[in-house]
Design an enzyme around this catalytic site. Structure first.
Site, PDB file in Angstrom:
ATOM      1  N   ARG A  11       0.936  -1.277  -0.214  1.00 36.88           N
ATOM      2  CA  ARG A  11       0.148  -0.006   0.150  1.00 36.88           C
ATOM      3  C   ARG A  11       0.929   1.380  -0.052  1.00 36.88           C
ATOM      4  NH1 ARG A  11      -3.479  -2.866  -1.415  1.00 36.88           N
ATOM      5  NH2 ARG A  11      -5.477  -3.520  -0.536  1.00 36.88           N
ATOM      6  N   HIS A  49      -0.942  -0.074  -9.683  1.00 37.50           N
ATOM      7  CA  HIS A  49      -1.540  -1.074  -8.673  1.00 37.50           C
ATOM      8  C   HIS A  49      -2.317  -2.070  -9.398  1.00 37.50           C
ATOM      9  CE1 HIS A  49      -3.869  -1.223  -4.651  1.00 37.50           C
ATOM     10  NE2 HIS A  49      -3.753  -2.485  -5.285  1.00 37.50           N
TER      11      HIS A  49
HETATM   12  P1  NAP Z   1      -1.312 -11.536   4.962  1.00 41.66           P
HETATM   13  O1  NAP Z   1      -1.616 -12.883   4.573  1.00 41.66           O
HETATM   14  O2  NAP Z   1      -2.192 -11.014   6.067  1.00 41.66           O
HETATM   15  O3  NAP Z   1       0.006 -11.331   5.515  1.00 41.66           O
HETATM   16  C1  NAP Z   1       0.429 -10.211   6.231  1.00 41.66           C
HETATM   17  C2  NAP Z   1       1.873 -10.432   6.644  1.00 41.66           C
HETATM   18  O4  NAP Z   1       2.208  -9.193   7.248  1.00 41.66           O
HETATM   19  C3  NAP Z   1       1.873 -11.513   7.732  1.00 41.66           C
HETATM   20  O5  NAP Z   1       3.077 -12.196   7.506  1.00 41.66           O
HETATM   21  C4  NAP Z   1       2.058 -10.807   9.078  1.00 41.66           C
HETATM   22  O6  NAP Z   1       2.783 -11.274  10.060  1.00 41.66           O
HETATM   23  C5  NAP Z   1       2.917  -9.602   8.470  1.00 41.66           C
HETATM   24  N1  NAP Z   1       2.508  -8.494   9.403  1.00 41.66           N
HETATM   25  C6  NAP Z   1       1.434  -7.829   9.880  1.00 41.66           C
HETATM   26  N2  NAP Z   1       1.497  -6.753  10.558  1.00 41.66           N
HETATM   27  C7  NAP Z   1       2.747  -6.783  10.901  1.00 41.66           C
HETATM   28  C8  NAP Z   1       3.646  -5.833  11.880  1.00 41.66           C
HETATM   29  N3  NAP Z   1       3.357  -4.840  12.544  1.00 41.66           N
HETATM   30  N4  NAP Z   1       4.959  -6.288  11.784  1.00 41.66           N
HETATM   31  C9  NAP Z   1       5.786  -7.053  11.080  1.00 41.66           C
HETATM   32  N5  NAP Z   1       4.795  -8.143  10.233  1.00 41.66           N
HETATM   33  C10 NAP Z   1       3.467  -7.767  10.412  1.00 41.66           C
HETATM   34  O7  NAP Z   1      -1.411 -10.714   3.693  1.00 41.66           O
HETATM   35  P2  NAP Z   1      -1.092 -10.922   2.170  1.00 41.66           P
HETATM   36  O8  NAP Z   1      -2.335 -11.457   1.694  1.00 41.66           O
HETATM   37  O9  NAP Z   1       0.028 -11.390   2.110  1.00 41.66           O
HETATM   38  O10 NAP Z   1      -1.217  -9.495   1.494  1.00 41.66           O
HETATM   39  C11 NAP Z   1      -0.285  -8.364   2.019  1.00 41.66           C
HETATM   40  C12 NAP Z   1      -0.742  -7.265   1.537  1.00 41.66           C
HETATM   41  O11 NAP Z   1      -0.489  -6.955   0.041  1.00 41.66           O
HETATM   42  C13 NAP Z   1      -2.301  -6.946   1.574  1.00 41.66           C
HETATM   43  O12 NAP Z   1      -2.821  -6.476   2.857  1.00 41.66           O
HETATM   44  C14 NAP Z   1      -2.354  -5.629   0.455  1.00 41.66           C
HETATM   45  O13 NAP Z   1      -2.374  -4.602   1.251  1.00 41.66           O
HETATM   46  C15 NAP Z   1      -1.339  -5.918  -0.503  1.00 41.66           C
HETATM   47  N6  NAP Z   1      -1.616  -6.417  -1.766  1.00 41.66           N
HETATM   48  C16 NAP Z   1      -1.592  -5.630  -2.917  1.00 41.66           C
HETATM   49  C17 NAP Z   1      -1.705  -5.979  -3.941  1.00 41.66           C
HETATM   50  C18 NAP Z   1      -1.634  -5.224  -5.310  1.00 41.66           C
HETATM   51  O14 NAP Z   1      -2.031  -5.251  -6.424  1.00 41.66           O
HETATM   52  N7  NAP Z   1      -0.531  -4.281  -5.269  1.00 41.66           N
HETATM   53  C19 NAP Z   1      -2.864  -7.066  -4.329  1.00 41.66           C
HETATM   54  C20 NAP Z   1      -3.067  -8.091  -3.301  1.00 41.66           C
HETATM   55  C21 NAP Z   1      -2.538  -7.547  -1.982  1.00 41.66           C
HETATM   56  P3  NAP Z   1       2.261 -12.579  10.939  1.00 41.66           P
HETATM   57  O15 NAP Z   1       2.378 -13.741   9.582  1.00 41.66           O
HETATM   58  O16 NAP Z   1       3.097 -12.948  11.841  1.00 41.66           O
HETATM   59  O17 NAP Z   1       0.748 -12.468  11.082  1.00 41.66           O
HETATM   60  C1  GLV Z   2      -5.108  -5.319  -3.962  1.00 41.07           C
HETATM   61  O1  GLV Z   2      -4.767  -4.318  -3.603  1.00 41.07           O
HETATM   62  C2  GLV Z   2      -5.546  -6.109  -2.694  1.00 41.07           C
HETATM   63  O2  GLV Z   2      -5.657  -5.782  -1.789  1.00 41.07           O
HETATM   64  O3  GLV Z   2      -6.262  -7.435  -3.239  1.00 41.07           O
END
Ligand code: NAP
Ligand code: GLV
Length: 306
Positions: A221, A269
């Site tokens: 983000r 994005h």
């Molecule tokens: P997720 O499965 O919820 O994983 C989040 C990770 O971040 C987990 O490993 C978590 O730790 C860690 N985390 C959270 N808070 C933290 C903190 N304070 N300190 C250290 N580590 C922390 O999320 P995801 O599915 O991988 O997605 C991640 C992000 O990618 C989304 O939230 C979204 O904003 C972004 N995204 C972007 C796009 C795009 O097109 N650009 C698309 C999809 C997603 P734990 O494992 O210990 O809980």
């Molecule tokens: C895209 O940014 C998502 O959060 O899936």
């Protein structure tokens, strides 16, 4: 069962058709003010009015992985928020991050410039050992990215809130291990959720801890980056460049320095898109499971904010 669809910036009709086909017993309608109470909602950045008018929702299915926009709203007390759990996004994220990393490591932009100028010139091969890749966030997307980067023999480090163990990845956890993670990283990939704890995490103090010649890949983000701090470290040479897919304001405002900075590559994005068919199948499966009283994956913890 009634399903309300309330997604901004999303063409509703294909989603409505897909959800109706996947849930033949349900009434699936696009929400409009005053619509009847639904049992579940499929949403993307809905207005607060929608949630205020739907206090009886049991499930709120976000059609993306990131729920930061939803977490800023007041949610119905009894509703579980469920994010898209991969749904084809992890492989997209892995290919995007590997592309950005390899484009930088192999100096492909510089070669392209040379060729455009008619120059047939070589650069000294660089050592992977000198490009450790630190991945912030080892969740659904971050872990897949870590595994993909590993396949190219870069040293890979990962940082998460709670401890993880991933083969071939040196894992760090929590605030107390953050600096140790940063100082060992040269390429920094952000795959954290945007929460009060992670907002502005790529600020001057933290980015300055990366190894000299650092490179930033932000695919999470825009609120994770302090724009002027990133620009300052690119301009003073501590950072070699950045690939940015996400921004504080989207679309990126006209005239923002990120549009034209010579060390920054931007994309709109698009690193991991929601895939409609996969997402509909996942959401429909989870709605049916919830109706049977079963637990589903991807439920957001409102206390953690992700
Ligand atoms: P997720 O499965 O919820 O994983 C989040 C990770 O971040 C987990 O490993 C978590 O730790 C860690 N985390 C959270 N808070 C933290 C903190 N304070 N300190 C250290 N580590 C922390 O999320 P995801 O599915 O991988 O997605 C991640 C992000 O990618 C989304 O939230 C979204 O904003 C972004 N995204 C972007 C796009 C795009 O097109 N650009 C698309 C999809 C997603 P734990 O494992 O210990 O809980
Ligand atoms: C895209 O940014 C998502 O959060 O899936």
């Amino acid at each position: 069962m009634r399903i309300a669809f309330c997604c901004t910036n999303t063409k509703a009709e294909p989603w409505l058709q897909g959800l109706r086909a996947a849930l033949p017993g349900a009434t699936v309608e696009e929400w409009a003010p005053g619509a009847p109470q639904a049992d579940h909602a499929v949403v993307w950045t809905p207005p607060q009015q929608f949630l205020d008018e739907q206090p009886g929702l049991r499930g709120i299915f976000n059609i993306g992985a990131g729920v930061d926009a939803l977490m800023k709203l007041e949610l119905p007390a009894g509703a579980q928020v469920v994010r898209i759990d991969d749904g084809g996004m992890a492989v997209q994220m892995a290919e995007f991050v590997c592309h950005a990393l390899i484009r930088h490591f192999r100096e492909l932009d510089a070669y392209e410039d040379d060729i455009a100028q008619g120059k047939w010139s070589y650069r000294k091969p660089r050592s992977r050992a000198e490009f450790p890749v630190g991945i912030m966030g080892l969740g659904v997307l971050g872990e897949r990215v870590a595994q993909a980067v590993r396949q190219f023999d870069f040293p890979v480090l990962g940082w998460s809130r709670t401890p993880h163990a991933i083969e071939g990845v040196e894992c760090f956890a929590g605030a107390q291990q953050f600096d140790a993670f940063l100082v060992r990283s040269r390429v920094l990939v952000c795959l954290l959720p945007l929460t009060p704890q992670t907002e502005n995490i790529m600020n001057r103090g933290n980015l300055a801890k990366l190894q000299p010649g650092g490179y930033v890949i932000n695919v999470a983000r825009g609120g994770h980056v302090v724009d002027e701090d990133l620009l300052a470290l690119l301009d003073n040479g501590h950072l070699a460049g950045a690939t940015l897919d996400v921004f504080r304001t989207e679309p990126l405002p006209a005239g923002h320095p990120f549009w034209s900075h010579p060390k920054i590559s931007t994309t709109p994005h698009t690193s991991a898109r929601t895939l409609r068919e996969e997402s509909i199948a996942q959401i429909a499966g989870k709605i049916l499971a919830m109706e049977r009283g079963q637990a589903v994956a991807g439920v957001v913890d409102p206390q953690r904010g992700y």
